[in-house]
Motif scaffolding. Sequence first.
Motif, PDB file in Angstrom:
ATOM      1  N   ALA A  10       0.813  -1.220   0.000  1.00  0.00           N
ATOM      2  CA  ALA A  10       0.000   0.000   0.000  1.00  0.00           C
ATOM      3  C   ALA A  10       0.843   1.265   0.000  1.00  0.00           C
ATOM      4  CB  ALA A  10      -0.939  -0.007   1.202  1.00  0.00           C
ATOM      5  N   ASP A  11       2.013   1.223   0.652  1.00  0.00           N
ATOM      6  CA  ASP A  11       2.856   2.423   0.710  1.00  0.00           C
ATOM      7  C   ASP A  11       3.914   2.449  -0.380  1.00  0.00           C
ATOM      8  OD1 ASP A  11       4.550   0.447   1.566  1.00  0.00           O
ATOM      9  OD2 ASP A  11       5.257   1.507   3.361  1.00  0.00           O
ATOM     10  N   GLY A  12       3.836   1.519  -1.327  1.00  0.00           N
ATOM     11  CA  GLY A  12       4.780   1.476  -2.425  1.00  0.00           C
ATOM     12  C   GLY A  12       5.969   0.558  -2.205  1.00  0.00           C
ATOM     13  N   THR A  13       6.088  -0.043  -1.023  1.00  0.00           N
ATOM     14  CA  THR A  13       7.183  -0.982  -0.777  1.00  0.00           C
ATOM     15  C   THR A  13       7.085  -2.158  -1.743  1.00  0.00           C
ATOM     16  OG1 THR A  13       7.349  -0.389   1.562  1.00  0.00           O
ATOM     17  CG2 THR A  13       8.217  -2.539   0.918  1.00  0.00           C
ATOM     18  N   ARG A  14       8.218  -2.495  -2.357  1.00  0.00           N
ATOM     19  CA  ARG A  14       8.253  -3.544  -3.370  1.00  0.00           C
ATOM     20  C   ARG A  14       8.737  -4.839  -2.712  1.00  0.00           C
ATOM     21  NH1 ARG A  14       7.824  -1.481  -8.406  1.00  0.00           N
ATOM     22  NH2 ARG A  14       9.121  -3.076  -9.402  1.00  0.00           N
ATOM     23  N   LEU A  15       7.856  -5.801  -2.645  1.00  0.00           N
ATOM     24  CA  LEU A  15       8.097  -7.039  -1.911  1.00  0.00           C
ATOM     25  C   LEU A  15       8.589  -8.134  -2.850  1.00  0.00           C
ATOM     26  CD1 LEU A  15       4.680  -6.814  -0.104  1.00  0.00           C
ATOM     27  CD2 LEU A  15       6.862  -6.377   1.016  1.00  0.00           C
TER      28      LEU A  15
END
Length: 347
Positions: free
Chosen positions: A26-31
């Motif tokens: 949701a916050d743009g963190t790329r998993l």
Amino acid sequence: MSRTAHVSAGPYAPPAPARELTAVSADGTRLHVELHGPDGAPAVVLAHGWTCSTAFWAAQIRELAPDHRVIAYDQRGHGRTPASDDCSTDALADDLEAVLTATLAPGERAVIAGHSMGGMTVMAASGRPAFAEHAGAVLLCSTGSSRLIAESTVLPAPAGRIRTRLTRSVLGSRAPLGPVTPLGSRVLKYATMGPGSTPHMVEACARIVHACPRTVRRSWSHVLGLLDLDHGVGELRVPTAVVVGTADRLTPPVHARTIASRLPHCLGLTELSGIGHMTPVEAPEQVTGMIRELAATHITAGPAAPTASAASATPAAPAVPVTPAAPAVPVTSAALAVPAVPAEESA
């Protein structure tokens, strides 16, 4: 963290994934997400714990991948997922939702297994829409929902404020762990594993834990120290099995017993004699067997997984209808199986 940080041979060497993709939170963190096994097979999603990575599940992936679609991902700041300023249980829940949405078709259900902080991730996400859509059954391994520092027995001292304060300082230390040495391995074994852990088990865990950046280790230790997910246990309404080692110092059995007593649909609590905190590594056959039994009982084969590049997640393909799960049966193992305590009888 690169794969060279892990053991390169034996049952705990990370298997090569069939493909990799990136799920965006949701916050743009790329998993970083790894997919193993055949498309269309029953799905299993694995969430690792504090200071670990997808490599922690190597034994489970190797045994399950021939006939399951196994999805493993790196928590933010761990493995190949970059660190984020947002270290919170809400962020963990956002991340799990993103992985479920990116890898499962609409309506497709999976067994979701979480170890330690991964189990806390599951509890944090239990009330989320994507979790409700995709969770068919859950396995909580060596985890807790609150009072982690107060109940920890890592330090051999009487329970109380002094032990709690010292434990918080040790777990939140700024000191780097450095390379894996015999002394470091002995310390790790004492703190996180049972006395019967073999050298190759200890080495596998030490390499994974020592590769975690100290800033990440410290940031998440603060989150765990303030953890309060008791409400998430009550919202975890899918069939759930709980497993813990009797020699677990980080999340002692009191946590598992409390969780089992409060779950709306608990399949049972299994206590593994002499096993420490690293249950998937220390007792791989038992943990893998529990995941396999949950999948066989509660999950049907799903549609083919979407093909995605390592740069982005592709929207999931349409789902096939999911048939109702079979009646729940107690999860058993060669270890002591302890029935869940009804919620009204819990302390």
